[in-house]
Design a protein around this motif. Structure first.
Motif, mmCIF file in Angstrom:
data_model
loop_
_atom_site.group_PDB
_atom_site.id
_atom_site.type_symbol
_atom_site.label_atom_id
_atom_site.label_comp_id
_atom_site.label_asym_id
_atom_site.label_seq_id
_atom_site.Cartn_x
_atom_site.Cartn_y
_atom_site.Cartn_z
ATOM 1 N N ASN A 152 8.022 -3.297 7.349
ATOM 2 C CA ASN A 152 8.762 -3.138 8.590
ATOM 3 C C ASN A 152 8.405 -1.802 9.225
ATOM 4 N N THR A 153 7.207 -1.763 9.751
ATOM 5 C CA THR A 153 6.727 -0.543 10.384
ATOM 6 C C THR A 153 5.762 -0.920 11.497
ATOM 7 N N ILE A 154 5.098 0.076 12.048
ATOM 8 C CA ILE A 154 4.164 -0.160 13.139
ATOM 9 C C ILE A 154 2.742 -0.018 12.622
ATOM 10 N N ARG A 155 1.912 -0.985 13.005
ATOM 11 C CA ARG A 155 0.469 -0.910 12.721
ATOM 12 C C ARG A 155 -0.208 -0.452 13.999
ATOM 13 N N PHE A 156 -1.054 0.543 13.874
ATOM 14 C CA PHE A 156 -1.761 1.073 15.027
ATOM 15 C C PHE A 156 -3.227 0.682 14.961
ATOM 16 N N ASP A 157 -3.730 0.114 16.054
ATOM 17 C CA ASP A 157 -5.140 -0.258 16.186
ATOM 18 C C ASP A 157 -5.630 -1.118 15.026
ATOM 19 N N GLY A 158 -4.747 -1.958 14.480
ATOM 20 C CA GLY A 158 -5.125 -2.931 13.460
ATOM 21 C C GLY A 158 -5.325 -2.398 12.061
ATOM 22 N N HIS A 159 -4.927 -1.161 11.784
ATOM 23 C CA HIS A 159 -5.105 -0.622 10.437
ATOM 24 C C HIS A 159 -3.779 -0.124 9.874
ATOM 25 N N ASP A 160 -3.728 0.006 8.558
ATOM 26 C CA ASP A 160 -2.558 0.564 7.896
ATOM 27 C C ASP A 160 -2.470 2.057 8.197
ATOM 28 N N GLN A 161 -1.356 2.675 7.819
ATOM 29 C CA GLN A 161 -1.167 4.105 8.062
ATOM 30 C C GLN A 161 -2.058 4.959 7.164
ATOM 31 N N MET A 162 -2.523 4.401 6.061
ATOM 32 C CA MET A 162 -3.386 5.124 5.126
ATOM 33 C C MET A 162 -4.640 4.290 4.886
ATOM 34 N N PRO A 163 -5.827 4.906 4.868
ATOM 35 C CA PRO A 163 -7.057 4.143 4.633
ATOM 36 C C PRO A 163 -7.121 3.606 3.196
ATOM 37 N N ARG A 164 -7.672 2.414 3.063
ATOM 38 C CA ARG A 164 -7.809 1.784 1.746
ATOM 39 C C ARG A 164 -9.006 2.352 0.988
ATOM 40 N N LEU A 165 -8.805 2.546 -0.318
ATOM 41 C CA LEU A 165 -9.890 2.930 -1.218
ATOM 42 C C LEU A 165 -10.347 1.748 -2.062
ATOM 43 N N GLY A 166 -9.564 0.718 -2.076
ATOM 44 C CA GLY A 166 -9.844 -0.479 -2.854
ATOM 45 C C GLY A 166 -8.727 -1.469 -2.610
ATOM 46 N N ARG A 167 -8.697 -2.498 -3.415
ATOM 47 C CA ARG A 167 -7.698 -3.544 -3.228
ATOM 48 C C ARG A 167 -6.273 -3.024 -3.364
ATOM 49 N N TYR A 168 -6.035 -2.088 -4.282
ATOM 50 C CA TYR A 168 -4.687 -1.609 -4.552
ATOM 51 C C TYR A 168 -4.507 -0.106 -4.320
ATOM 52 N N LEU A 169 -5.549 0.583 -3.866
ATOM 53 C CA LEU A 169 -5.488 2.040 -3.734
ATOM 54 C C LEU A 169 -5.572 2.470 -2.274
ATOM 55 N N PHE A 170 -4.842 3.531 -1.945
ATOM 56 C CA PHE A 170 -4.865 4.103 -0.608
ATOM 57 C C PHE A 170 -5.190 5.586 -0.687
ATOM 58 N N ALA A 171 -5.776 6.105 0.381
ATOM 59 C CA ALA A 171 -6.089 7.536 0.479
ATOM 60 C C ALA A 171 -5.249 8.143 1.602
ATOM 61 N N ALA A 172 -5.351 9.466 1.738
ATOM 62 C CA ALA A 172 -4.683 10.204 2.819
ATOM 63 C C ALA A 172 -3.195 9.832 2.904
ATOM 64 N N TRP A 173 -2.509 9.987 1.785
ATOM 65 C CA TRP A 173 -1.088 9.637 1.731
ATOM 66 C C TRP A 173 -0.308 10.419 2.784
ATOM 67 N N LEU A 174 0.623 9.720 3.421
ATOM 68 C CA LEU A 174 1.417 10.334 4.479
ATOM 69 C C LEU A 174 2.397 11.355 3.921
ATOM 70 N N THR A 175 2.567 12.425 4.663
ATOM 71 C CA THR A 175 3.562 13.439 4.361
ATOM 72 C C THR A 175 4.403 13.625 5.615
ATOM 73 N N PRO A 176 5.722 13.488 5.513
ATOM 74 C CA PRO A 176 6.538 13.653 6.719
ATOM 75 C C PRO A 176 6.419 15.069 7.272
ATOM 76 N N ASN A 177 6.267 15.152 8.602
ATOM 77 C CA ASN A 177 6.292 16.460 9.241
ATOM 78 C C ASN A 177 7.657 16.719 9.882
ATOM 79 N N GLN A 178 8.547 15.744 9.730
ATOM 80 C CA GLN A 178 9.943 15.886 10.151
ATOM 81 C C GLN A 178 10.780 14.994 9.242
ATOM 82 N N LEU A 179 11.882 15.519 8.747
ATOM 83 C CA LEU A 179 12.804 14.739 7.937
ATOM 84 C C LEU A 179 14.195 15.339 8.097
ATOM 85 N N GLU A 180 15.065 14.606 8.770
ATOM 86 C CA GLU A 180 16.434 15.050 9.019
ATOM 87 C C GLU A 180 17.367 13.897 8.692
#
Length: 141
Positions: free
Chosen positions: A1-29
């Protein structure tokens, strides 16, 4: 339940089950009834989501920028009979109203709770033209 931008996930895939460039919040309140979080992904897309509990309802506001072609908000819905009428989606458990410059499509997609098992569930695709979408979910008593 999120937004997909330009047809890709928020983090690039490294394989079938792995992701890179994990998101870090720059705001959390957060308070007892409201949470706001934001991130910027590896493609420089910025997304802020605010979730607010109001009585028997939830209001979710998404503000985003930096994408090139398409922002697609995907709501995976509880199984059941859902009916789309304009900007309103109705079922026996809730009424969902989408506000913003959007087009809506109600369809089905697979859901998997565990390996080698899939069932079809209702899914609402919200194609966003603008940079803000508000989703109001009113739960029936």
């Amino acid at each position: 339940n999120t937004i997909r931008f330009d047809g890709h996930d928020q983090m690039p895939r490294l394989g079938r089950y792995l992701f890179a460039a994990w998101l870090t919040p720059n705001q959390l309140e957060f308070t007892d009834t409201k949470v706001t979080s934001a991130y910027q992904d590896v493609w420089q897309v910025q997304h802020q989501r605010t979730l607010e509990a109001i009585g028997n309802s939830w209001r979710i506001q998404d503000i985003f920028s930096g994408f090139n072609q398409e922002a697609l908000l995907v709501w995976r819905l509880a199984p059941g009979q859902w009916n789309l009428d304009g900007q309103h989606l109705m079922s026996e458990i809730a009424i969902i109203e989408i506000q913003g410059e959007v087009t809506l499509e109600l369809t089905e997609a697979p859901e998997s709770h565990y390996y080698l098992s899939q069932t079809m569930i209702p899914v609402l695709y919200v194609k966003c033209v603008g940079s803000t979408v508000t989703t109001q979910i009113n739960f029936k008593s």
